[in-house]
Write a protein that holds these residues in place. Sequence first.
Motif, short mmCIF file in Angstrom:
data_model
loop_
_atom_site.label_atom_id
_atom_site.label_comp_id
_atom_site.label_asym_id
_atom_site.label_seq_id
_atom_site.Cartn_x
_atom_site.Cartn_y
_atom_site.Cartn_z
N SER A 1 -10.81 21.74 -8.60
CA SER A 1 -10.92 21.07 -9.89
C SER A 1 -9.54 20.57 -10.33
O SER A 1 -8.54 21.27 -10.16
N PRO A 2 -9.43 19.38 -10.92
CA PRO A 2 -8.14 18.91 -11.41
C PRO A 2 -7.50 19.85 -12.43
O PRO A 2 -6.27 19.93 -12.52
N SER A 3 -8.31 20.58 -13.19
CA SER A 3 -7.77 21.50 -14.19
C SER A 3 -7.07 22.70 -13.56
O SER A 3 -6.34 23.43 -14.25
N GLU A 4 -7.27 22.92 -12.25
CA GLU A 4 -6.61 24.03 -11.57
C GLU A 4 -5.14 23.72 -11.28
O GLU A 4 -4.35 24.63 -11.01
N ILE A 5 -4.76 22.46 -11.31
CA ILE A 5 -3.37 22.07 -11.01
C ILE A 5 -2.52 22.24 -12.26
O ILE A 5 -2.81 21.65 -13.31
N ARG B 1 0.86 -1.18 0.00
CA ARG B 1 0.00 0.00 0.00
C ARG B 1 0.90 1.23 0.00
O ARG B 1 1.58 1.51 0.98
N LEU B 2 0.91 1.95 -1.11
CA LEU B 2 1.76 3.12 -1.26
C LEU B 2 0.94 4.37 -0.95
O LEU B 2 -0.05 4.66 -1.64
N VAL B 3 1.35 5.10 0.05
CA VAL B 3 0.66 6.33 0.47
C VAL B 3 1.64 7.48 0.34
O VAL B 3 2.78 7.40 0.81
N PHE B 4 1.21 8.56 -0.32
CA PHE B 4 2.04 9.74 -0.49
C PHE B 4 1.35 10.93 0.17
O PHE B 4 0.13 11.04 0.14
N LEU C 1 -3.35 11.03 -10.47
CA LEU C 1 -2.76 11.71 -9.32
C LEU C 1 -3.38 13.09 -9.12
O LEU C 1 -3.73 13.47 -7.99
N TYR C 2 -3.53 13.86 -10.22
CA TYR C 2 -4.13 15.19 -10.11
C TYR C 2 -5.57 15.09 -9.61
O TYR C 2 -6.02 15.93 -8.81
N SER C 3 -6.29 14.07 -10.06
CA SER C 3 -7.67 13.89 -9.59
C SER C 3 -7.71 13.59 -8.10
O SER C 3 -8.57 14.10 -7.37
N LYS C 4 -6.78 12.76 -7.63
CA LYS C 4 -6.73 12.44 -6.20
C LYS C 4 -6.40 13.69 -5.38
O LYS C 4 -7.01 13.94 -4.33
N PHE D 1 -3.03 5.37 -7.47
CA PHE D 1 -3.07 6.04 -8.76
C PHE D 1 -1.99 5.45 -9.65
O PHE D 1 -0.98 4.95 -9.17
N SER D 2 -2.21 5.52 -10.97
CA SER D 2 -1.29 4.92 -11.93
C SER D 2 -0.78 5.90 -12.97
O SER D 2 0.12 5.55 -13.73
N SER D 3 -1.33 7.10 -13.02
CA SER D 3 -0.92 8.08 -14.02
C SER D 3 -0.96 9.47 -13.41
O SER D 3 -1.49 9.67 -12.31
#
Length: 388
Positions: A152-156, A116-119, A141-144, A135-137
Amino acid sequence: MTSLLPSFIRRKGRWLLRVEEGPLPGRDHEEAPLPLVQRRLLPARSPGAPEQSPRRGPRRRRPAAQVGPGSPPGKMPLGLRLKKKAKSKETARLVESQQAGTGGSTLPASPVPPRRLVFYTQLAHGSATGRVEDFSSIQELYSKIARVFDISPSEILYCTLNTPKVDMKKLLGAQIGLEDFIFAHVKGIKKEVNVYKSEDSLGLTITDNGVGSAFIKRIKDGSIIDSVKTICVGDHIEAINGENIVGWRHFDVAKKLKELKKEELFTMKLIEPKKAFEINPKSKAENSSPGKIGTGRETLCLRSKGPATMEEVPPETKAKAIEKVDDLLELYMGIQDIDLATMIFEAGKDKGNPDEFAVALDETLGDFAFPDEFVFDVWGAISDAKRR
């Protein structure tokens, strides 16, 4: 003259001792002997017990399976011994078949639980600490991260590792160390600048975040862009001469800027990331983590297709060669992309000559239309790494 003559008789399953009075040996006796004493000598023999001789003590009865006087005492009868051997062979075969069914192990192997990888993550301009996992991409990751901070993910715009500053050397790419702390840079102030293209080269290097946001990674000292102080490293390029380029890859944006006519004015719309007041948030990667889950040499490699994988950090010679390829991308293409540089290196590491390398690049990365000079210089960098 008479004497007492003992004898054994058997009555109702018991041996009895009879003592009679009789003549001495060698003399005639005058009258029939009369019984004097009868005494019980032995208890009743149970079925299968050895018979006892009346004068020489107990006599061993030979087992029914032993035939002939030559059978040694104390050994197992031949028939019983054969039966036990056959039974032991059948038992051995049964055990072997059970072991073969379980892969050579008497106990079924318990499944190994996945790691279990937690960041841990924060917004670069300041926020509480959140956790992301599974997450795999880059897009996942941005969605998480967006879900953790309710944005919103588009803000990143992009992420940096282990620093909240806009440090392009710490830019998150396709690999994340298992103990890295992730800082997300989000959209901030919008600005519009006019630039006069007095030279062919503008002096900037473009990259992107992998999900449609191209931004400035490097500005060359003394270049045209360097003279425009409102343009900064880390600024997201939103539009060029009124054309929206959101969703373009970095090489398309670099090509667009390169095709602008010389001695003309052009306009760029930029978005800079939100910034804090040079206060470094305290990293909780060590304090909040339940424990070290990596060796420090492993990384999580994100994939555009398929699950993420665990890989070792590449050796120093390979890392330097990939960095050299990335520099050549900036020199010839006006872009920097460590992931693209890695793909180019992998395409040429097992090739025997530059012609084979050029064919491999056309098959895998033909859309980039790399110039011949770039291909030869990259082949030189790969060859130097292979000789070391």
